[in-house]
Write a protein that holds these residues in place. Structure first.
Motif, PDB file in Angstrom:
ATOM      1  N   ALA A   1       2.020  -1.099   7.492  1.00 57.61           N
ATOM      2  CA  ALA A   1       2.810  -2.290   7.834  1.00 57.61           C
ATOM      3  C   ALA A   1       4.204  -2.198   7.217  1.00 57.61           C
ATOM      4  N   ALA A   2       5.024  -3.213   7.498  1.00 51.60           N
ATOM      5  CA  ALA A   2       6.422  -3.193   7.059  1.00 51.60           C
ATOM      6  C   ALA A   2       6.555  -3.125   5.546  1.00 51.60           C
ATOM      7  N   ASP A   3       5.570  -3.638   4.802  1.00 53.75           N
ATOM      8  CA  ASP A   3       5.652  -3.617   3.345  1.00 53.75           C
ATOM      9  C   ASP A   3       4.813  -2.488   2.738  1.00 53.75           C
ATOM     10  N   ASP A   4       4.593  -1.417   3.499  1.00 49.04           N
ATOM     11  CA  ASP A   4       3.862  -0.244   3.016  1.00 49.04           C
ATOM     12  C   ASP A   4       4.795   0.960   2.906  1.00 49.04           C
ATOM     13  N   LEU A   5       4.393   1.908   2.077  1.00 45.60           N
ATOM     14  CA  LEU A   5       5.113   3.175   1.912  1.00 45.60           C
ATOM     15  C   LEU A   5       4.192   4.312   2.343  1.00 45.60           C
ATOM     16  N   VAL A   6       4.697   5.186   3.204  1.00 46.48           N
ATOM     17  CA  VAL A   6       3.928   6.340   3.671  1.00 46.48           C
ATOM     18  C   VAL A   6       4.621   7.605   3.189  1.00 46.48           C
TER      19      VAL A   6
ATOM     20  N   HIS B   1       0.845  -1.197   0.000  1.00 45.42           N
ATOM     21  CA  HIS B   1       0.000   0.000   0.000  1.00 45.42           C
ATOM     22  C   HIS B   1       0.880   1.247   0.000  1.00 45.42           C
ATOM     23  N   VAL B   2       0.360   2.309  -0.582  1.00 47.06           N
ATOM     24  CA  VAL B   2       0.972   3.636  -0.458  1.00 47.06           C
ATOM     25  C   VAL B   2      -0.054   4.536   0.228  1.00 47.06           C
ATOM     26  N   TYR B   3       0.329   5.093   1.372  1.00 42.97           N
ATOM     27  CA  TYR B   3      -0.542   6.002   2.112  1.00 42.97           C
ATOM     28  C   TYR B   3      -0.004   7.428   2.005  1.00 42.97           C
ATOM     29  N   LEU B   4      -0.920   8.388   1.979  1.00 47.12           N
ATOM     30  CA  LEU B   4      -0.553   9.794   1.851  1.00 47.12           C
ATOM     31  C   LEU B   4      -1.074  10.555   3.066  1.00 47.12           C
ATOM     32  N   LEU B   5      -0.160  11.158   3.819  1.00 50.50           N
ATOM     33  CA  LEU B   5      -0.520  11.968   4.984  1.00 50.50           C
ATOM     34  C   LEU B   5      -0.026  13.391   4.756  1.00 50.50           C
ATOM     35  N   GLY B   6      -0.731  14.378   5.312  1.00 52.90           N
ATOM     36  CA  GLY B   6      -0.272  15.753   5.143  1.00 52.90           C
ATOM     37  C   GLY B   6      -0.870  16.690   6.159  1.00 52.90           C
ATOM     38  N   PHE B   7      -0.123  17.735   6.474  1.00 53.09           N
ATOM     39  CA  PHE B   7      -0.622  18.742   7.400  1.00 53.09           C
ATOM     40  C   PHE B   7       0.132  20.040   7.165  1.00 53.09           C
ATOM     41  N   GLY B   8      -0.632  21.131   7.190  1.00 56.17           N
ATOM     42  CA  GLY B   8      -0.055  22.451   6.979  1.00 56.17           C
ATOM     43  C   GLY B   8      -0.872  23.265   6.000  1.00 56.17           C
ATOM     44  N   LYS B   9      -0.487  24.527   5.849  1.00 55.00           N
ATOM     45  CA  LYS B   9      -1.231  25.431   4.979  1.00 55.00           C
ATOM     46  C   LYS B   9      -1.101  25.059   3.512  1.00 55.00           C
ATOM     47  N   ALA B  10      -0.045  24.340   3.153  1.00 52.94           N
ATOM     48  CA  ALA B  10       0.175  23.944   1.759  1.00 52.94           C
ATOM     49  C   ALA B  10      -0.218  22.497   1.504  1.00 52.94           C
ATOM     50  N   ALA B  11      -0.887  21.859   2.444  1.00 54.61           N
ATOM     51  CA  ALA B  11      -1.164  20.416   2.328  1.00 54.61           C
ATOM     52  C   ALA B  11      -1.945  20.057   1.074  1.00 54.61           C
ATOM     53  N   VAL B  12      -2.939  20.860   0.717  1.00 56.06           N
ATOM     54  CA  VAL B  12      -3.797  20.503  -0.426  1.00 56.06           C
ATOM     55  C   VAL B  12      -3.055  20.584  -1.755  1.00 56.06           C
ATOM     56  N   PRO B  13      -2.401  21.688  -2.109  1.00 57.06           N
ATOM     57  CA  PRO B  13      -1.668  21.686  -3.392  1.00 57.06           C
ATOM     58  C   PRO B  13      -0.519  20.689  -3.416  1.00 57.06           C
ATOM     59  N   MET B  14       0.141  20.468  -2.282  1.00 59.08           N
ATOM     60  CA  MET B  14       1.194  19.454  -2.241  1.00 59.08           C
ATOM     61  C   MET B  14       0.608  18.068  -2.520  1.00 59.08           C
ATOM     62  N   ALA B  15      -0.527  17.776  -1.885  1.00 56.89           N
ATOM     63  CA  ALA B  15      -1.145  16.458  -2.064  1.00 56.89           C
ATOM     64  C   ALA B  15      -1.675  16.272  -3.482  1.00 56.89           C
TER      65      ALA B  15
ATOM     66  N   GLU C   1      -2.882   5.749  -9.319  1.00 54.75           N
ATOM     67  CA  GLU C   1      -3.671   4.665  -8.727  1.00 54.75           C
ATOM     68  C   GLU C   1      -2.988   3.990  -7.556  1.00 54.75           C
ATOM     69  N   ARG C   2      -1.694   4.276  -7.323  1.00 56.23           N
ATOM     70  CA  ARG C   2      -0.983   3.621  -6.233  1.00 56.23           C
ATOM     71  C   ARG C   2      -1.366   4.160  -4.864  1.00 56.23           C
ATOM     72  N   VAL C   3      -2.038   5.307  -4.790  1.00 61.96           N
ATOM     73  CA  VAL C   3      -2.450   5.842  -3.484  1.00 61.96           C
ATOM     74  C   VAL C   3      -3.654   5.047  -2.990  1.00 61.96           C
ATOM     75  N   ALA C   4      -3.456   4.308  -1.900  1.00 57.70           N
ATOM     76  CA  ALA C   4      -4.537   3.484  -1.357  1.00 57.70           C
ATOM     77  C   ALA C   4      -5.486   4.300  -0.489  1.00 57.70           C
ATOM     78  N   ALA C   5      -4.934   5.211   0.298  1.00 62.00           N
ATOM     79  CA  ALA C   5      -5.743   6.022   1.204  1.00 62.00           C
ATOM     80  C   ALA C   5      -4.868   7.157   1.724  1.00 62.00           C
ATOM     81  N   GLY C   6      -5.520   8.141   2.313  1.00 59.28           N
ATOM     82  CA  GLY C   6      -4.753   9.240   2.871  1.00 59.28           C
ATOM     83  C   GLY C   6      -5.628  10.197   3.652  1.00 59.28           C
ATOM     84  N   ALA C   7      -4.982  11.082   4.393  1.00 63.92           N
ATOM     85  CA  ALA C   7      -5.694  12.099   5.168  1.00 63.92           C
ATOM     86  C   ALA C   7      -4.814  13.323   5.295  1.00 63.92           C
ATOM     87  N   LEU C   8      -5.433  14.493   5.134  1.00 57.76           N
ATOM     88  CA  LEU C   8      -4.732  15.771   5.244  1.00 57.76           C
ATOM     89  C   LEU C   8      -5.488  16.685   6.183  1.00 57.76           C
ATOM     90  N   VAL C   9      -4.772  17.605   6.811  1.00 57.50           N
ATOM     91  CA  VAL C   9      -5.419  18.690   7.545  1.00 57.50           C
ATOM     92  C   VAL C   9      -4.735  19.991   7.143  1.00 57.50           C
TER      93      VAL C   9
END
Length: 466
Positions: free
Chosen positions: A137-142, A61-75, A84-92
């Protein structure tokens, strides 16, 4: 990137038309999506991050996390690369900085929360981010996307604390004039995710962090309170901040403490060894991680310098490490301009002197403004008193587009700033004393306004000498 405008009028349009492109170039250079695109590239199943490569076939899996004022354009840029490799993610991100289309970027949920004082929405978002981090998990990329404002937005109180404790602590630190480094030193020791603790949640997954720096000098453990890197600060450092500003002054006597009692007790417990410190260098939980700064104040300053040369100025960057009380820095800026007029140093007129960093304001009044507006108004008062004043323009702007709790990016002043106030029966000194630079600069037409830029690489200060 939003365009810089002056809110009402310009005293000297010819000068303004040479200056505004310089300021605009600085903001354009640190546009978040472009910065991500320069450092995150994909060819088939090979993902390149800076000089490192990752085989996406190696990760479940590839997960995407983000936080900050630039989180949306960065994401948005990262999702475009990863597809399609992004399985799930959350930003604030900060309230009003979201995508405006239902709160998601494909599989990535987007939350908006309060800044600079944390709120319940930030806590809810941080809980979701922490859940995804712990799920890896150990075989995931964040992939973690970090930008200015992330420390206030990613709020998950440590055991024994609640949101109200962190809100009161943040307000006390802002009011006493603490630096962002000092504020974040406390935040890291009052959180479940700051100071390398988010990386511990992600482990043993592979962790990659892209950072848009809003801290002078770009120390990784200070930006957004360093959630994915080793923390250099200690419990002793956190307590030193409390003592420096007398924030524990009344907890043993009558009256209310400057910081909440649970916060003071947690800091004392850590100081005496009853609580573990944040992860330090060499912690095995941080071994499978890469962190890369993709944009910072120096990059913005360099772009401004190049644009100033195009506008016919003799331009130079003096420092990107400016800190201190805004009013004091204002006097220094004007002194630098006077040196140009008198001695042709460090560059002859027409000159553009560029500085970066982040000043502070010690609140004394109840007015509106931000550190850049305060600096600009203080500089205008100095310009009004000196013979070289008519030859200079001073500009100060927050690269995130919101200087303090206002809709202005900063101010651009000249010798006429105070003169126009007099015609309106407004005393600039009184407005400065009340920390009400916004009201004054708005009335005389010297606010700089962009709206949210969705980037944040500290502040930029300019002295133009004609």
């Amino acid at each position: 990137m939003p365009a810089i405008v002056r809110s009402i009028r310009a005293n000297d349009p010819q000068r303004r038309n040479r200056i505004v492109p310089v300021l605009q170039a600085a903001l354009d250079a640190v546009e978040p999506a472009a910065a991500v695109g320069r450092h995150l590239r994909r060819q088939g199943d090979v993902l390149r991050v800076g000089e490192r490569s990752y085989n996406l076939q190696s990760y479940r899996h590839v997960y995407l996390l983000g936080f900050g004022k630039a989180a949306v354009p960065m994401a948005a840029a990262a999702v475009q690369v990863l597809g399609e490799r992004v399985a799930a993610g959350a930003l604030v991100t900060k309230m009003g900085h979201g995508p405006g289309d239902g709160g998601s970027l494909g599989p990535v949920s987007v939350f908006e929360a309060g800044h600079p004082v944390p709120d319940a929405a930030g806590v809810a978002a941080a809980q979701q981010i922490a859940r995804l981090a712990a799920q890896a998990a150990a075989d995931d990329l964040v992939l973690c996307l970090i930008s200015g404002g992330g420390s206030a937005l990613l709020t998950l109180p440590a055991e024994g604390l609640d949101l109200a404790d962190l809100q009161q602590t943040t307000e006390a630190l802002l009011r006493c004039g603490a630096t962002i480094d000092e504020i974040n030193t406390l935040r890291k020791h009052l959180s479940q995710v700051k100071g390398g603790q988010l990386a511990k949640l992600v482990a043993p997954a592979t962790l990659v962090s892209l950072v848009l720096s809003d801290v002078v000098g770009s120390p990784l453990d200070v930006i957004a309170s360093g959630p994915t890197v080793p923390d250099r600060s200690t419990w002793a450092d956190a307590w030193a901040v409390v003592e420096t500003y007398g924030l524990q002054s009344n907890d043993a006597g009558t009256g209310s403490p400057s910081l909440p009692l649970p916060v003071l007790q947690r800091l004392r417990n850590g100081l005496t060894g009853r609580l573990p410190d944040t992860p330090k260098a060499g912690d095995p939980a941080l071994a499978r991680s890469q962190t890369l700064v993709i944009a910072d104040n120096a990059m913005a300053a360099a772009a401004a310098e190049a644009a100033a040369v195009e506008q016919g100025f003799h331009a130079t960057i003096l420092s990107t490490f400016v800190e201190g009380e805004a009013r004091e820095v204002a006097r220094v800026l004007v002194a630098l301009g006077r040196e140009v007029v008198a001695q042709g140093r460090p560059r002859p007129a027409p000159a553009c002197l560029i500085l970066g960093g982040e000043t502070t304001v010690t609140l004394r009044g109840q007015g509106r403004g931000g550190r850049n507006q305060e600096l600009a108004l203080a500089a205008a008062l100095v310009l009004d008193r000196i013979p070289e004043g008519p030859q200079m323009v001073v500009a100060a702007l927050a690269t995130d587009g919101t200087d303090g709790p206002t809709d202005a990016v900063g101010g651009m002043v000249d010798v006429a700033t105070v003169q126009r106030g007099r015609k309106l029966a407004m005393d600039a000194s009184s407005y400065l004393a009340a920390n009400d630079a916004y009201s004054y600069l708005q009335a005389v037409g010297d606010l700089l306004v962009t709206g949210p830029t969705q980037t944040n690489v500290n502040d930029l200060l300019f002295v133009f000498v004609f």
